[in-house]
Design a protein around this motif. Structure first.
Motif, PDB file in Angstrom:
ATOM      1  N   GLY A  47      17.182   0.752  41.869  1.00  0.00           N
ATOM      2  CA  GLY A  47      16.831  -0.035  40.700  1.00  0.00           C
ATOM      3  C   GLY A  47      16.020   0.700  39.649  1.00  0.00           C
ATOM      4  N   HIS A  48      15.184   1.644  40.055  1.00  0.00           N
ATOM      5  CA  HIS A  48      14.315   2.343  39.114  1.00  0.00           C
ATOM      6  C   HIS A  48      14.785   3.765  38.806  1.00  0.00           C
ATOM      7  CE1 HIS A  48      11.501  -0.937  39.147  1.00  0.00           C
ATOM      8  NE2 HIS A  48      11.521  -0.933  40.474  1.00  0.00           N
ATOM      9  N   MET A  49      15.975   4.108  39.262  1.00  0.00           N
ATOM     10  CA  MET A  49      16.516   5.444  38.969  1.00  0.00           C
ATOM     11  C   MET A  49      16.869   5.559  37.498  1.00  0.00           C
ATOM     12  SD  MET A  49      19.149   6.383  42.044  1.00  0.00           S
ATOM     13  CE  MET A  49      19.912   7.594  41.002  1.00  0.00           C
ATOM     14  N   HIS A  50      16.640   6.741  36.937  1.00  0.00           N
ATOM     15  CA  HIS A  50      16.979   6.969  35.539  1.00  0.00           C
ATOM     16  C   HIS A  50      18.404   7.474  35.376  1.00  0.00           C
ATOM     17  CE1 HIS A  50      12.976   6.106  34.153  1.00  0.00           C
ATOM     18  NE2 HIS A  50      12.491   6.895  35.106  1.00  0.00           N
ATOM     19  N   ASN A  51      18.844   8.367  36.234  1.00  0.00           N
ATOM     20  CA  ASN A  51      20.183   8.935  36.124  1.00  0.00           C
ATOM     21  C   ASN A  51      21.118   8.252  37.111  1.00  0.00           C
ATOM     22  OD1 ASN A  51      22.451  10.456  35.701  1.00  0.00           O
ATOM     23  ND2 ASN A  51      21.692  12.259  36.756  1.00  0.00           N
ATOM     24  N   ARG A  52      21.779   7.201  36.652  1.00  0.00           N
ATOM     25  CA  ARG A  52      22.695   6.465  37.528  1.00  0.00           C
ATOM     26  C   ARG A  52      24.140   6.910  37.349  1.00  0.00           C
ATOM     27  NH1 ARG A  52      20.463   0.342  36.730  1.00  0.00           N
ATOM     28  NH2 ARG A  52      18.378   0.721  37.488  1.00  0.00           N
ATOM     29  N   GLY A  53      24.373   7.928  36.567  1.00  0.00           N
ATOM     30  CA  GLY A  53      25.727   8.405  36.328  1.00  0.00           C
ATOM     31  C   GLY A  53      26.221   9.379  37.380  1.00  0.00           C
ATOM     32  N   ILE A  54      25.563   9.413  38.523  1.00  0.00           N
ATOM     33  CA  ILE A  54      25.939  10.357  39.580  1.00  0.00           C
ATOM     34  C   ILE A  54      27.117   9.813  40.383  1.00  0.00           C
ATOM     35  CG2 ILE A  54      23.636  11.359  39.739  1.00  0.00           C
ATOM     36  CD1 ILE A  54      23.079   9.619  42.153  1.00  0.00           C
ATOM     37  N   PRO A  55      27.949  10.711  40.903  1.00  0.00           N
ATOM     38  CA  PRO A  55      29.122  10.258  41.666  1.00  0.00           C
ATOM     39  C   PRO A  55      28.743   9.695  43.036  1.00  0.00           C
ATOM     40  CG  PRO A  55      29.012  12.654  41.654  1.00  0.00           C
ATOM     41  CD  PRO A  55      27.908  12.164  40.758  1.00  0.00           C
ATOM     42  N   LEU A  56      29.538   8.707  43.469  1.00  0.00           N
ATOM     43  CA  LEU A  56      29.413   8.136  44.805  1.00  0.00           C
ATOM     44  C   LEU A  56      30.417   8.827  45.718  1.00  0.00           C
ATOM     45  CD1 LEU A  56      29.360   4.300  44.046  1.00  0.00           C
ATOM     46  CD2 LEU A  56      27.432   5.708  44.746  1.00  0.00           C
ATOM     47  N   LEU A  57      29.962   9.249  46.885  1.00  0.00           N
ATOM     48  CA  LEU A  57      30.838   9.898  47.853  1.00  0.00           C
ATOM     49  C   LEU A  57      30.563   9.327  49.236  1.00  0.00           C
ATOM     50  CD1 LEU A  57      30.119  13.478  46.583  1.00  0.00           C
ATOM     51  CD2 LEU A  57      32.285  12.308  46.320  1.00  0.00           C
TER      52      LEU A  57
END
Length: 94
Positions: free
Chosen positions: A59-69
């Motif tokens: 919820g408090h992460m700034h960079n949420r554009g990271i890939p899910l694996l």
């Protein structure tokens, strides 16, 4: 799929919705999440992660554009989609 994509797709769903992973045609609970080198690794577990727990973790992460694996047996597999089962409060990532 990126973390931000998942969060947008589940925005309107029940907070108790449980997540599962489809691995080799088997459905297993998503139990753990780890952030490693700009990737979000999802691990199978005994108990399924809920939307509430996911929101608490990221919820408090700034960079949420990271890939899910999906991480299984020292291998990483990309997630290309999901299936939402509203009647049973389940999401299956595949």
């Amino acid at each position: 799929m990126r973390l931000t994509d998942l969060l947008q797709l589940i925005n309107d769903l029940n907070i108790n919705t449980a997540f599962y992973l489809k691995i080799d045609d088997k459905i297993v609970p998503w139990g753990k999440l780890t952030l490693v080198d700009g990737r979000c690794l999802l691990y199978p577990g005994k108990n399924a992660m809920t939307k509430a727990k996911l929101i608490r973790l990221v919820g408090h992460m700034h960079n949420r554009g990271i890939p899910l694996l999906i991480a299984v047996d020292q291998e990483e597999h990309h997630i290309f989609g999901l299936q939402i089962k509203e009647e049973s409060n389940q999401i299956i990532l595949m």
